[in-house]
Design a protein around this motif. Structure first.
Motif, PDB file in Angstrom:
ATOM      1  N   PHE A   1       0.841  -1.190   0.000  1.00 29.08           N
ATOM      2  CA  PHE A   1       0.000   0.000   0.000  1.00 29.08           C
ATOM      3  C   PHE A   1       0.879   1.244   0.000  1.00 29.08           C
ATOM      4  O   PHE A   1       1.836   1.335   0.774  1.00 29.08           O
ATOM      5  N   ARG A   2       0.579   2.175  -0.905  1.00 34.05           N
ATOM      6  CA  ARG A   2       1.204   3.504  -0.901  1.00 34.05           C
ATOM      7  C   ARG A   2       0.229   4.475  -0.254  1.00 34.05           C
ATOM      8  O   ARG A   2      -0.904   4.621  -0.690  1.00 34.05           O
ATOM      9  N   TRP A   3       0.702   5.156   0.769  1.00 30.67           N
ATOM     10  CA  TRP A   3      -0.159   6.071   1.504  1.00 30.67           C
ATOM     11  C   TRP A   3       0.633   7.315   1.860  1.00 30.67           C
ATOM     12  O   TRP A   3       1.635   7.233   2.583  1.00 30.67           O
ATOM     13  N   LEU A   4       0.236   8.467   1.293  1.00 31.90           N
ATOM     14  CA  LEU A   4       0.885   9.742   1.564  1.00 31.90           C
ATOM     15  C   LEU A   4       2.388   9.654   1.330  1.00 31.90           C
ATOM     16  O   LEU A   4       3.202  10.056   2.146  1.00 31.90           O
ATOM     17  N   GLU A   5       2.752   9.078   0.168  1.00 35.48           N
ATOM     18  CA  GLU A   5       4.130   8.999  -0.320  1.00 35.48           C
ATOM     19  C   GLU A   5       5.010   8.062   0.504  1.00 35.48           C
ATOM     20  O   GLU A   5       6.233   8.093   0.389  1.00 35.48           O
ATOM     21  N   HIS A   6       4.410   7.221   1.314  1.00 31.32           N
ATOM     22  CA  HIS A   6       5.142   6.184   2.036  1.00 31.32           C
ATOM     23  C   HIS A   6       4.609   4.820   1.602  1.00 31.32           C
ATOM     24  O   HIS A   6       3.458   4.695   1.171  1.00 31.32           O
ATOM     25  N   TYR A   7       5.452   3.802   1.757  1.00 36.03           N
ATOM     26  CA  TYR A   7       5.152   2.473   1.213  1.00 36.03           C
ATOM     27  C   TYR A   7       5.167   1.434   2.330  1.00 36.03           C
ATOM     28  O   TYR A   7       6.080   1.412   3.164  1.00 36.03           O
ATOM     29  N   TYR A   8       4.144   0.574   2.311  1.00 33.96           N
ATOM     30  CA  TYR A   8       3.926  -0.367   3.394  1.00 33.96           C
ATOM     31  C   TYR A   8       3.729  -1.778   2.851  1.00 33.96           C
ATOM     32  O   TYR A   8       2.935  -1.996   1.939  1.00 33.96           O
ATOM     33  N   CYS A   9       4.466  -2.692   3.423  1.00 36.18           N
ATOM     34  CA  CYS A   9       4.323  -4.127   3.159  1.00 36.18           C
ATOM     35  C   CYS A   9       3.515  -4.717   4.300  1.00 36.18           C
ATOM     36  O   CYS A   9       3.934  -4.666   5.465  1.00 36.18           O
ATOM     37  N   PHE A  10       2.358  -5.292   3.987  1.00 36.24           N
ATOM     38  CA  PHE A  10       1.515  -5.919   5.004  1.00 36.24           C
ATOM     39  C   PHE A  10       1.777  -7.418   5.025  1.00 36.24           C
ATOM     40  O   PHE A  10       1.831  -8.072   3.976  1.00 36.24           O
ATOM     41  N   HIS A  11       1.926  -7.941   6.213  1.00 36.25           N
ATOM     42  CA  HIS A  11       2.197  -9.371   6.401  1.00 36.25           C
ATOM     43  C   HIS A  11       1.579  -9.790   7.723  1.00 36.25           C
ATOM     44  O   HIS A  11       1.827  -9.174   8.755  1.00 36.25           O
ATOM     45  N   GLY A  12       0.749 -10.855   7.683  1.00 38.47           N
ATOM     46  CA  GLY A  12      -0.022 -11.188   8.869  1.00 38.47           C
ATOM     47  C   GLY A  12      -0.911 -10.009   9.226  1.00 38.47           C
ATOM     48  O   GLY A  12      -1.501  -9.376   8.356  1.00 38.47           O
ATOM     49  N   GLN A  13      -0.995  -9.682  10.506  1.00 39.32           N
ATOM     50  CA  GLN A  13      -1.762  -8.507  10.922  1.00 39.32           C
ATOM     51  C   GLN A  13      -0.855  -7.287  11.104  1.00 39.32           C
ATOM     52  O   GLN A  13      -1.277  -6.259  11.628  1.00 39.32           O
ATOM     53  N   ASN A  14       0.387  -7.404  10.611  1.00 41.77           N
ATOM     54  CA  ASN A  14       1.378  -6.354  10.797  1.00 41.77           C
ATOM     55  C   ASN A  14       1.734  -5.684   9.478  1.00 41.77           C
ATOM     56  O   ASN A  14       1.342  -6.129   8.393  1.00 41.77           O
ATOM     57  N   PHE A  15       2.529  -4.617   9.567  1.00 46.94           N
ATOM     58  CA  PHE A  15       3.064  -3.969   8.376  1.00 46.94           C
ATOM     59  C   PHE A  15       4.494  -3.521   8.644  1.00 46.94           C
ATOM     60  O   PHE A  15       4.904  -3.323   9.799  1.00 46.94           O
ATOM     61  N   THR A  16       5.239  -3.377   7.554  1.00 41.23           N
ATOM     62  CA  THR A  16       6.603  -2.854   7.594  1.00 41.23           C
ATOM     63  C   THR A  16       6.730  -1.780   6.531  1.00 41.23           C
ATOM     64  O   THR A  16       6.385  -2.011   5.372  1.00 41.23           O
ATOM     65  N   ARG A  17       7.227  -0.610   6.911  1.00 37.38           N
ATOM     66  CA  ARG A  17       7.408   0.475   5.938  1.00 37.38           C
ATOM     67  C   ARG A  17       8.754   0.316   5.246  1.00 37.38           C
ATOM     68  O   ARG A  17       9.759   0.020   5.898  1.00 37.38           O
ATOM     69  N   PHE A  18       8.790   0.531   3.927  1.00 44.03           N
ATOM     70  CA  PHE A  18      10.018   0.327   3.168  1.00 44.03           C
ATOM     71  C   PHE A  18      10.200   1.423   2.138  1.00 44.03           C
ATOM     72  O   PHE A  18       9.243   2.118   1.755  1.00 44.03           O
ATOM     73  N   HIS A  19      11.430   1.585   1.662  1.00 52.38           N
ATOM     74  CA  HIS A  19      11.721   2.542   0.596  1.00 52.38           C
ATOM     75  C   HIS A  19      11.423   1.867  -0.739  1.00 52.38           C
ATOM     76  O   HIS A  19      11.869   0.749  -0.981  1.00 52.38           O
ATOM     77  N   PRO A  20      10.665   2.538  -1.642  1.00 55.68           N
ATOM     78  CA  PRO A  20      10.217   1.850  -2.859  1.00 55.68           C
ATOM     79  C   PRO A  20      11.321   1.583  -3.876  1.00 55.68           C
ATOM     80  O   PRO A  20      11.122   0.780  -4.787  1.00 55.68           O
ATOM     81  N   VAL A  21      12.477   2.232  -3.753  1.00 52.37           N
ATOM     82  CA  VAL A  21      13.578   1.998  -4.694  1.00 52.37           C
ATOM     83  C   VAL A  21      14.567   0.982  -4.152  1.00 52.37           C
ATOM     84  O   VAL A  21      14.958   0.046  -4.836  1.00 52.37           O
ATOM     85  N   SER A  22      14.947   1.139  -2.893  1.00 49.28           N
ATOM     86  CA  SER A  22      15.970   0.267  -2.311  1.00 49.28           C
ATOM     87  C   SER A  22      15.391  -0.863  -1.476  1.00 49.28           C
ATOM     88  O   SER A  22      16.081  -1.851  -1.197  1.00 49.28           O
ATOM     89  N   GLY A  23      14.136  -0.717  -1.062  1.00 51.08           N
ATOM     90  CA  GLY A  23      13.552  -1.691  -0.146  1.00 51.08           C
ATOM     91  C   GLY A  23      14.013  -1.504   1.278  1.00 51.08           C
ATOM     92  O   GLY A  23      13.647  -2.289   2.159  1.00 51.08           O
ATOM     93  N   GLU A  24      14.805  -0.464   1.537  1.00 56.96           N
ATOM     94  CA  GLU A  24      15.368  -0.243   2.873  1.00 56.96           C
ATOM     95  C   GLU A  24      14.263  -0.029   3.898  1.00 56.96           C
ATOM     96  O   GLU A  24      13.265   0.643   3.639  1.00 56.96           O
TER      97      GLU A  24
END
Length: 430
Positions: free
Chosen positions: A189-212
């Motif tokens: 999900f992209r939300w307000l220029e930030h990127y989120y990977c959802f897994h289980g009931q959790n999420f992790t925010r990552f950089h869309p170019v590097s994945g950092e």
């Protein structure tokens, strides 16, 4: 400018989000039963997440979908009648070069892709994924759009396992990366220029170019992306009344992003289609604590003034403090004293500084700085100022004064009739 009001000013509107009116659940065929309605507050691993063309966020799980951050699940075939059963991935197309495709919703199921606009399936769909997105694998795990400026080009990130397939919308080419450090995303999900990977009931925010991944993750999605009793931001806060609004600063940058500041909180308002949301100032400008006195934007930079200090950030997709800052207001602008409000109008190189009942115009292309005009104003105790295509707004409490140009403001001797801040302007409750 008076000291900031409490943190609750914008936190009250943190999740005052527009959602579409609920649709009625469809009755099952005679003799059949519908799947049990899932409760996302009990903890759900979403199949897909995407905003729709109206900005409402859709959360998919099995045969159900939630429309927005609040409310119950509904049967997904009420929105997308041609898709039976769970989807693998979804995203909203960002392709301003092609208005016929921009803002269309793409749903992926097994080896097929469906394109919708206003809940209507586009002619010729479903198609094989390879027809629309050559080089993208089938049976995806997640997908998310990535506009140019946040990615190198207008792109879509497709996730399958630990691999991320970066699809260039213009060239229809794919580059594959492996982000083994990132959890396997079941939705993105992209939300307000930030990127989120959802897994289980959790999420992790990552950089869309590097994945950092920076910061402490994973985090529970119920704390941030839905309204659940006893969980974080969801709560049951009531919207802030417009009559109670009091700003500290406002600005619009060269990229069209508009921000309001109050206390330690800021709100991005040009993204109102995706809801009005408030965040700590340190989320975007980590070196600035406990609020600001005034803010203005110029030459792809944003200037935050706090006390006698000026912080200048590069206004890219993410803000970066320029080396050597902060500096004093005297060093940077050539003036002394508290800055109550400041604004730069589009395509101008003059910052208009308001101190008490005076406005000073400072030429930003001159070194050292030059004061071009110093005039009295028919107003004082201004909280914030904003200049855009519709003129100038000077905010004072829950009202603002409108002027067409800086010249009219400088020449005026009688204040215009104030206008009320409304829900359309910043999402408060009229």
């Amino acid at each position: 400018m008076e000291p900031v009001v409490t943190r609750t000013l914008f936190l009250c509107v943190l999740f005052t989000i527009s959602t579409a009116a609920p649709l009625q659940d469809a009755a099952g065929e005679a003799g059949t039963t519908r799947p049990a309605v899932p409760d996302r507050c009990a903890g759900v691993e979403f199949d897909a997440i995407t905003p729709n063309e109206k900005g409402n966020t859709l959360f998919f799980k099995g045969n159900h979908v939630w429309n927005g951050f609040t409310g119950p699940a509904q049967f997904s075939n009420l929105y997308f009648s041609e898709v039976n059963g769970p989807v693998n991935a979804a995203f909203r197309m960002h392709n301003t070069e092609n208005p016929d495709d921009h803002d269309h919703i793409y749903l992926f199921k097994d080896d097929k892709v469906y394109s919708y606009f206003n809940q209507t399936l586009e002619e010729g769909y479903p198609k094989q994924i390879q027809e629309d997105f050559p080089g993208v694998p089938t049976h995806l795990d997640a997908a998310v759009e990535c506009p140019k400026g946040e990615c190198m080009t207008d792109s879509v990130l497709f996730f399958k396992g630990q691999d991320v397939h970066v699809y260039d919308i213009a060239t229809k080419t794919v580059k594959t990366k492996t982000w083994s450090h990132l959890p396997s995303c079941t939705s993105a999900f992209r939300w307000l220029e930030h990127y989120y990977c959802f897994h289980g009931q959790n999420f992790t925010r990552f950089h869309p170019v590097s994945g950092e991944v920076t910061g402490v993750y994973p985090k529970d999605a119920r704390q941030y992306f839905m309204s659940c009793p006893n969980f974080g931001h969801g709560g049951h806060r009531k919207p802030l009344k417009c009559r109670d609004v009091k700003l500290n600063a406002a600005t619009s940058d060269d990229g069209g992003r508009t921000y309001f500041f109050a206390g330690p909180i800021y709100m991005r308002v040009d993204t109102h289609r995706d809801g009005f949301h408030a965040f700590p100032i340190t989320r975007a400008w980590k070196e600035v604590n406990d609020g600001v006195d005034s803010v203005f934007s110029y030459d792809r930079k944003i200037y935050l003034i706090k006390g006698d200090q000026v912080y200048i950030y590069k206004a890219d997709a993410h803000f970066t403090l320029i080396e050597g800052y902060p500096k004093t207001v005297k060093e940077e602008l050539g003036i002394e004293g508290t800055v109550d409000a400041a604004f730069v109008c589009p395509n101008e190189n003059i910052v208009h500084i308001i101190q008490g009942n005076r406005m000073r115009d400072i030429v930003l292309t001159a070194t050292p700085r030059v004061i071009g005009r110093d005039v009295p104003l028919p107003l004082s105790d201004i909280d914030a100022a904003l200049c855009g295509g519709d003129g100038i707004k000077l905010f004072k409490g829950s009202q603002f004064y409108h002027y067409e140009t800086p010249m009219i403001l400088a020449m005026g001797r009688i204040a215009p009739v104030p206008e009320e801040i409304t829900s359309a302007l910043m999402g408060c409750e009229d």
